[in-house]
Design an enzyme around this catalytic site. Sequence first.
Site, PDB file in Angstrom:
ATOM      1  N   LYS A 172       0.394  -1.102  -0.226  1.00  0.00           N
ATOM      2  CA  LYS A 172      -0.053   0.311   0.072  1.00  0.00           C
ATOM      3  C   LYS A 172       0.909   1.098   0.014  1.00  0.00           C
ATOM      4  O   LYS A 172       1.341   1.425   1.321  1.00  0.00           O
ATOM      5  CB  LYS A 172      -1.036  -0.186   1.190  1.00  0.00           C
ATOM      6  CG  LYS A 172      -1.787   0.929   1.015  1.00  0.00           C
ATOM      7  CD  LYS A 172      -2.688   1.518   2.206  1.00  0.00           C
ATOM      8  CE  LYS A 172      -2.129   3.085   3.308  1.00  0.00           C
ATOM      9  NZ  LYS A 172      -1.282   3.694   2.319  1.00  0.00           N
ATOM     10  N   GLU A 247       9.609   0.887  10.618  1.00  0.00           N
ATOM     11  CA  GLU A 247      10.122   1.610  11.123  1.00  0.00           C
ATOM     12  C   GLU A 247       9.979   3.281  11.370  1.00  0.00           C
ATOM     13  O   GLU A 247       9.146   3.770  10.196  1.00  0.00           O
ATOM     14  CB  GLU A 247      11.446   1.670   9.717  1.00  0.00           C
ATOM     15  CG  GLU A 247      12.695   2.681   9.563  1.00  0.00           C
ATOM     16  CD  GLU A 247      12.612   3.846   9.267  1.00  0.00           C
ATOM     17  OE1 GLU A 247      12.424   4.732   9.912  1.00  0.00           O
ATOM     18  OE2 GLU A 247      11.891   4.149   8.183  1.00  0.00           O
ATOM     19  N   CYS A 281      12.731  10.164   8.173  1.00  0.00           N
ATOM     20  CA  CYS A 281      13.585   9.696   9.913  1.00  0.00           C
ATOM     21  C   CYS A 281      14.648   9.946  10.081  1.00  0.00           C
ATOM     22  O   CYS A 281      14.621  10.106  11.421  1.00  0.00           O
ATOM     23  CB  CYS A 281      12.533   8.437   9.339  1.00  0.00           C
ATOM     24  SG  CYS A 281      13.303   7.559   8.607  1.00  0.00           S
ATOM     25  N   GLU A 381       9.560  14.986  16.972  1.00  0.00           N
ATOM     26  CA  GLU A 381       9.522  14.840  15.247  1.00  0.00           C
ATOM     27  C   GLU A 381       8.931  16.028  14.469  1.00  0.00           C
ATOM     28  O   GLU A 381       7.420  15.153  14.225  1.00  0.00           O
ATOM     29  CB  GLU A 381       9.483  13.850  15.207  1.00  0.00           C
ATOM     30  CG  GLU A 381       9.769  13.170  13.609  1.00  0.00           C
ATOM     31  CD  GLU A 381       9.863  11.766  13.068  1.00  0.00           C
ATOM     32  OE1 GLU A 381      10.529  11.366  12.338  1.00  0.00           O
ATOM     33  OE2 GLU A 381       8.827  11.159  13.403  1.00  0.00           O
TER      34      GLU A 381
END
Length: 492
Positions: A172, A247, A281, A381
């Site tokens: 996806k 992750e 990331c 983040e």
Amino acid sequence: MRDKLFIGGEFVDGVEQATFEVLNPHDLSRLAEVAEAREADVDRAVDAAAAAFGAWSRTPASERGRLLLRLADAIEANAAELARLETLDTGHPIAHSTMLDAPRTAATFRYFGGMADKYEGTVVPVETGFLNYVVRRPVGVVGQIVPWNFPLMFTSWKLGPALAAGNTVVMKPAELTPLTTLAVAELIAGAGFPPGVVNVVPGFGHVAGARLAEHPGVAKLSFTGSTEVGRRIVRASAGNLKRLQLELGGKGANIVFDDADLAAAVQGSAFAIFHNQGQACIAGSRLLLHHRIAEEFLDRFLALARSIRLGDPLDPATEMGPLTSPEHRERVLGYVKVAVDEGAEVLTGGRAPDDPALARGCYVEPTVVRARPELRVNREEVFGPFVTVATFDGDDEAVAMANATAYGLGGGLWTRDLRRAHRVADAIRSGMVWVNSYKRVHPGSPFGGVGESGYGREMGFEAMHGYTDPKSVWVNVDATVPPFYRREDPRG
């Protein structure tokens, strides 16, 4: 064909005929209207992958590798088109898509194509008279959820090892950036992969992604995205105890010591945070500077940040493009307000550019903020061209500051002292550490994190381990069976 679902080797409409728009983040013009996968479509894709698994898992590894190598050739032959599509869809500057994204994608498929028939089992020394060998077997149907920040590259990171190991896949892509993954699906069909081995179901995370996470026919799910969504996937996976590889987020510390090569550190630190508009990331989003070089470093770093050329990502001269969506642009700008409200100092940036040519797009200037370590912008983040700056006095303080986060994905340090480099790299709590560089990746090197950055690894032999199960086989070649029961015939 790149506007449909790819199921069972064919491009098809969704069961409910639903679609969604894909926008160009440079000017919010429409790029495509793509078929939206919903629960029934995910079920169809899983069924197709399950039907293909038996034959694909028994296909000689050398043949699986040959098809992956053929796909790598096709990626290289179509690299210019793929780079352009990635730039239109994500906002990556075309220079970066051409130099990094497309070549890395081909290299990953080539690496795992070469590994397919070289991934070996083991023979374990056990007691005399027995042979014990361990073989690795594919786990089955694998679900894979690709993020919107590097969709082309992550498509190869996930597909490469899964297919090399003999699994079939339902992938996806993110609803924001599905176009290059669908283009790769077209190349997969052309390369001769059997129908159903790879299926691509673009759609929304709370619908198609959630169905993949809970689906009882999916043996493993590989997800790259936010820590918040990762937690939801863990809960959804409990139904059949599927294996997970997550992750997730990061808050990378980038430490510059007083003996560093400042010119290299300034350039490397800018790449660490401003490449792909900071939407990575592993971005070096926390600059930790030794107090003796902090002023000189900042003078150079701020001058470089202010000189970065923002513009149309299709322009080869552009060095930084737009963020990938209007919602994400507002989120990043929201963190600027959070920083100011908490007493941080914006040293440069923190706003949309003045250029009227960029007014319709999702642009944010390179932003540098001086912030105390305890502030939210040093703990959460931001995922944009937004870096915080703080200073330290000694090695131990630098390590403590680097580790003062729940994340543990990547980090870096700059020093000429080899002993310090090894000592600090060992002390930083993260899955990856770069010394005198940042954001280097290779298909053979494991990629992943610890803590709230997730678990499991992309790339290399670690990824192959994650897509296989070990099976231990014991063979009695010359051992006497112990006489636990004295009767030869239990009926006697």
